[in-house]
Design an enzyme around this catalytic site. Structure first.
Site, PDB file in Angstrom:
ATOM      1  N   HIS A   1       0.850  -1.196   0.000  1.00  0.00           N
ATOM      2  CA  HIS A   1       0.000   0.000   0.000  1.00  0.00           C
ATOM      3  C   HIS A   1       0.876   1.233   0.000  1.00  0.00           C
ATOM      4  O   HIS A   1       1.930   1.242   0.640  1.00  0.00           O
ATOM      5  CB  HIS A   1      -0.922   0.015   1.233  1.00  0.00           C
ATOM      6  CG  HIS A   1      -2.066   0.946   1.073  1.00  0.00           C
ATOM      7  ND1 HIS A   1      -1.966   2.297   1.376  1.00  0.00           N
ATOM      8  CD2 HIS A   1      -3.311   0.749   0.604  1.00  0.00           C
ATOM      9  CE1 HIS A   1      -3.114   2.867   1.099  1.00  0.00           C
ATOM     10  NE2 HIS A   1      -3.956   1.962   0.624  1.00  0.00           N
TER      11      HIS A   1
ATOM     12  N   ASP B   1      -7.927  -5.350   0.000  1.00  0.00           N
ATOM     13  CA  ASP B   1      -8.468  -6.187  -1.071  1.00  0.00           C
ATOM     14  C   ASP B   1      -8.068  -7.654  -0.968  1.00  0.00           C
ATOM     15  O   ASP B   1      -8.556  -8.478  -1.728  1.00  0.00           O
ATOM     16  CB  ASP B   1      -8.007  -5.645  -2.435  1.00  0.00           C
ATOM     17  CG  ASP B   1      -8.729  -4.358  -2.779  1.00  0.00           C
ATOM     18  OD1 ASP B   1      -9.906  -4.250  -2.418  1.00  0.00           O
ATOM     19  OD2 ASP B   1      -8.119  -3.475  -3.394  1.00  0.00           O
TER      20      ASP B   1
HETATM   21  N1  CMC Z   1       4.151  -7.660  -4.886  1.00  0.00           N
HETATM   22  C1  CMC Z   1       5.500  -7.648  -5.070  1.00  0.00           C
HETATM   23  N2  CMC Z   1       6.269  -6.554  -4.925  1.00  0.00           N
HETATM   24  C2  CMC Z   1       5.655  -5.399  -4.597  1.00  0.00           C
HETATM   25  C3  CMC Z   1       4.253  -5.330  -4.405  1.00  0.00           C
HETATM   26  C4  CMC Z   1       3.505  -6.506  -4.553  1.00  0.00           C
HETATM   27  N3  CMC Z   1       2.185  -6.500  -4.378  1.00  0.00           N
HETATM   28  N4  CMC Z   1       3.915  -4.064  -4.093  1.00  0.00           N
HETATM   29  C5  CMC Z   1       5.047  -3.340  -4.108  1.00  0.00           C
HETATM   30  N5  CMC Z   1       6.105  -4.154  -4.414  1.00  0.00           N
HETATM   31  C6  CMC Z   1       7.508  -3.764  -4.430  1.00  0.00           C
HETATM   32  C7  CMC Z   1       7.832  -2.962  -5.684  1.00  0.00           C
HETATM   33  O1  CMC Z   1       8.257  -3.784  -6.744  1.00  0.00           O
HETATM   34  C8  CMC Z   1       8.937  -2.049  -5.170  1.00  0.00           C
HETATM   35  O2  CMC Z   1      10.126  -2.828  -5.090  1.00  0.00           O
HETATM   36  P1  CMC Z   1      11.568  -2.118  -5.317  1.00  0.00           P
HETATM   37  O3  CMC Z   1      11.724  -1.145  -4.191  1.00  0.00           O
HETATM   38  O4  CMC Z   1      12.544  -3.241  -5.275  1.00  0.00           O
HETATM   39  O5  CMC Z   1      11.496  -1.456  -6.667  1.00  0.00           O
HETATM   40  C9  CMC Z   1       8.512  -1.752  -3.725  1.00  0.00           C
HETATM   41  O6  CMC Z   1       7.725  -2.892  -3.319  1.00  0.00           O
HETATM   42  C10 CMC Z   1       7.684  -0.467  -3.580  1.00  0.00           C
HETATM   43  O7  CMC Z   1       6.573  -0.560  -4.472  1.00  0.00           O
HETATM   44  P2  CMC Z   1       5.927   0.663  -5.248  1.00  0.00           P
HETATM   45  O8  CMC Z   1       5.278   0.165  -6.483  1.00  0.00           O
HETATM   46  O9  CMC Z   1       6.950   1.740  -5.399  1.00  0.00           O
HETATM   47  O10 CMC Z   1       4.867   1.150  -4.188  1.00  0.00           O
HETATM   48  P3  CMC Z   1       3.652   2.119  -4.466  1.00  0.00           P
HETATM   49  O11 CMC Z   1       3.382   2.813  -3.189  1.00  0.00           O
HETATM   50  O12 CMC Z   1       3.936   2.967  -5.665  1.00  0.00           O
HETATM   51  O13 CMC Z   1       2.445   1.145  -4.865  1.00  0.00           O
HETATM   52  C11 CMC Z   1       0.659  -0.394  -4.675  1.00  0.00           C
HETATM   53  C12 CMC Z   1       1.474   0.703  -3.968  1.00  0.00           C
HETATM   54  C13 CMC Z   1      -0.550  -0.708  -3.796  1.00  0.00           C
HETATM   55  C14 CMC Z   1       0.152   0.109  -6.025  1.00  0.00           C
HETATM   56  C15 CMC Z   1       1.542  -1.659  -4.853  1.00  0.00           C
HETATM   57  O14 CMC Z   1       1.942  -2.141  -3.591  1.00  0.00           O
HETATM   58  C16 CMC Z   1       0.842  -2.747  -5.662  1.00  0.00           C
HETATM   59  O15 CMC Z   1       0.904  -2.750  -6.889  1.00  0.00           O
HETATM   60  N6  CMC Z   1       0.138  -3.709  -4.966  1.00  0.00           N
HETATM   61  C17 CMC Z   1      -0.622  -4.732  -5.649  1.00  0.00           C
HETATM   62  C18 CMC Z   1      -1.966  -4.142  -6.098  1.00  0.00           C
HETATM   63  C19 CMC Z   1      -2.923  -3.946  -4.943  1.00  0.00           C
HETATM   64  O16 CMC Z   1      -3.122  -4.815  -4.104  1.00  0.00           O
HETATM   65  N7  CMC Z   1      -3.596  -2.779  -4.929  1.00  0.00           N
HETATM   66  C20 CMC Z   1      -4.607  -2.441  -3.932  1.00  0.00           C
HETATM   67  C21 CMC Z   1      -4.172  -1.308  -3.040  1.00  0.00           C
HETATM   68  S1  CMC Z   1      -5.228  -1.129  -1.586  1.00  0.00           S
HETATM   69  C22 CMC Z   1      -6.786  -0.754  -2.175  1.00  0.00           C
HETATM   70  C23 CMC Z   1      -6.893   0.411  -3.078  1.00  0.00           C
HETATM   71  O17 CMC Z   1      -6.174   1.389  -2.977  1.00  0.00           O
HETATM   72  O18 CMC Z   1      -7.757   0.390  -3.931  1.00  0.00           O
END
Ligand code: CMC
Length: 428
Positions: A306, A363
């Site tokens: 998140h 989720d």
């Molecule tokens: N699985 C594997 N690696 C992950 C995941 C994941 N679900 N989420 C983040 N990472 C890694 C990412 O690759 C990055 O690694 P590195 O530092 O080595 O490059 C690190 O963790 C930070 O990730 P980010 O993409 O920079 O984080 P963000 O804050 O931009 O994204 C997020 C947050 C929720 C979009 C992301 O965690 C994600 O894609 N999660 C899966 C989708 C999901 O479950 N979304 C629902 C969010 S909660 C409900 C809502 O908001 O609607």
């Protein structure tokens, strides 16, 4: 509130910028004068460190796992309130008295019908259209049905739009679902309360009465409470950005629905269930975790991570407990729950997820509950949209009550070609 300043030095120039303090949370540097005084913009892709507005609706402390709606902890609301009361709280800022709640519920109940012409509109879709596409288009079309009450400067018309959106969203969502499976649309039954009425519109058939387990209605109500608002998330920020142009509430909320649909946001609940089904068996979990860690694979654990919560998502904690209870009470034995539990356990002790503070989010378990309630997978994000409508419209109204609000218009770091001269087509 203290009114102190912070001094930033950029190249040879220093600028004194005021700090903006909220009632909770870190203070913000007001950078409005930065460009004027230093010639620099700020760069914050994804707005991870940027407050886009002042808001008194929802507070999140991502490190401590705190979520408050209008000051009330989500745990207390989940335990003691119900969705429509939470919607009132988000809109009005205070919990209603009995008389206020009765009036609000009555207003919502008497705006649940959708215009008959909207049925024709839905019928224009191919039967296998995704319900989010139908919902998004139908909500945008409401501005065509209510064009006589689109004066965004009139508080009464803004309130009416809020009531209409909260009231009609379940009706349109259920109609989209029934159209997709070829069932006749059910009209809303005003003798039922909000969530039960929605479940009737979804599942009642003309040929026999629907025996609805009250556990199902309570579970869905709870999920709606947990999804009702989440401060400046992507879809709410979209609603505000569209709203900042003076666009009408239906167009603004339709844009929010579009933003919610993406798998990084509300679309994750659908993606989680598909992922769990693909994993299929607890013995394949380690393989899935390994794939999620491999950046080359393009695969992420859906329902994990998140932007704001870096400790745990308090909503996920509530849903996890509820998941076991609901499945037990409904007598559902879903093997995907076992896969989910194993996946959570494996990820939580894995160095990759620990280091990056990736925890199950709202989720991760919600899809398993929706499935137990017989809600089809492609409707999961629609469920999220119904609940989040309360938050979207509360933010849209707050934005219009904010004096000196301006159109949202970010700047950029330009990385394109330098100025060059046009070359005629026959000379290239
Ligand atoms: N699985 C594997 N690696 C992950 C995941 C994941 N679900 N989420 C983040 N990472 C890694 C990412 O690759 C990055 O690694 P590195 O530092 O080595 O490059 C690190 O963790 C930070 O990730 P980010 O993409 O920079 O984080 P963000 O804050 O931009 O994204 C997020 C947050 C929720 C979009 C992301 O965690 C994600 O894609 N999660 C899966 C989708 C999901 O479950 N979304 C629902 C969010 S909660 C409900 C809502 O908001 O609607």
């Amino acid at each position: 509130m203290p009114n102190d300043n912070i001094t930033l030095t950029a190249a040879d120039r220093s600028v004194s910028l005021p700090l903006v303090h909220g009632s909770l949370g870190p203070s913000c540097i007001d950078i409005a004068a930065l460009y004027r005084d230093t010639g620099h913009f700020t760069y914050d892709p994804g707005y991870a460190a940027t407050a886009s507005c002042k808001s008194a609706i929802t507070y999140i402390d991502g490190d401590k796992g705190v979520l408050l709606y209008r000051g009330y902890p989500i745990e207390q609301l989940a335990e003691q309130s119900r969705f429509l009361e939470v919607a009132y709280l988000l809109l009005e800022g205070e919990l209603p008295t009995v008389a206020q709640m009765t009036k609000f519920e009555d207003a919502v109940t008497h705006h649940t019908m959708m215009h008959e012409s909207l049925k024709n509109f839905l019928h224009g879709f191919h039967y296998d259209a995704h319900p989010m596409a139908m919902l998004c288009a139908s909500i945008a079309s409401l501005s065509a049905f209510y064009h006589d009450t689109l004066d965004i400067n009139d508080p009464a018309q803004r309130k009416l739009a809020a009531i209409r959106l909260i009231a009609k969203m379940p009706t349109i969502a259920a109609a989209a679902y029934r159209y997709s499976i070829g069932w006749p649309i059910r009209y809303p039954r005003n003798n039922l309360e909000y969530v039960t009425r929605f479940l009737h519109m979804m599942f009642e058939v003309p040929s026999e009465p629907l025996n609805l387990n009250p556990v199902a209605a309570r579970a869905l109500d709870l999920l709606f409470i947990l999804h009702a608002d989440h401060e400046q998330n992507a879809s709410t920020s979209t609603v505000r950005l569209v709203g900042s142009t003076g666009a009408n509430p239906y167009a603004s909320v339709a844009a929010g629905i579009a933003a919610l649909w993406g798998p990084a946001h509300g679309g994750a609940n659908e993606a989680v269930l598909k992922m769990l089904a693909q994993i299929g068996d607890p013995k394949h979990v380690d393989q899935a975790v390994a794939r999620a860690k491999d950046k080359e694979s393009g695969f992420r654990l859906m329902g994990f991570g998140h932007r704001v919560y870096k400790n745990f998502d308090p909503r996920a904690r509530i849903i996890r407990a509820m998941c076991h209870q609901v499945l037990a009470e409904l007598g559902v034995n879903d093997p995907l729950l076992e896969v989910a539990l194993k996946l959570e356990e494996a990820a939580l002790k894995d160095e990759y997820f620990i280091e990056r503070k990736l925890y199950p989010n709202v989720d991760f378990y919600s899809g398993i509950i929706y499935k137990a309630l017989r809600i089809p997978t492609e409707m999961f994000t629609v469920m999220f949209a119904i609940a989040r409508t309360a938050g979207w419209i509360a933010h849209w109204i707050e934005q219009h009550e904010t004096p000196d609000a301006r159109i949202g218009r970010p700047r950029q770091v330009y990385t394109g070609a330098l100025k060059r001269d046009y070359v005629a087509l026959d000379k290239r």
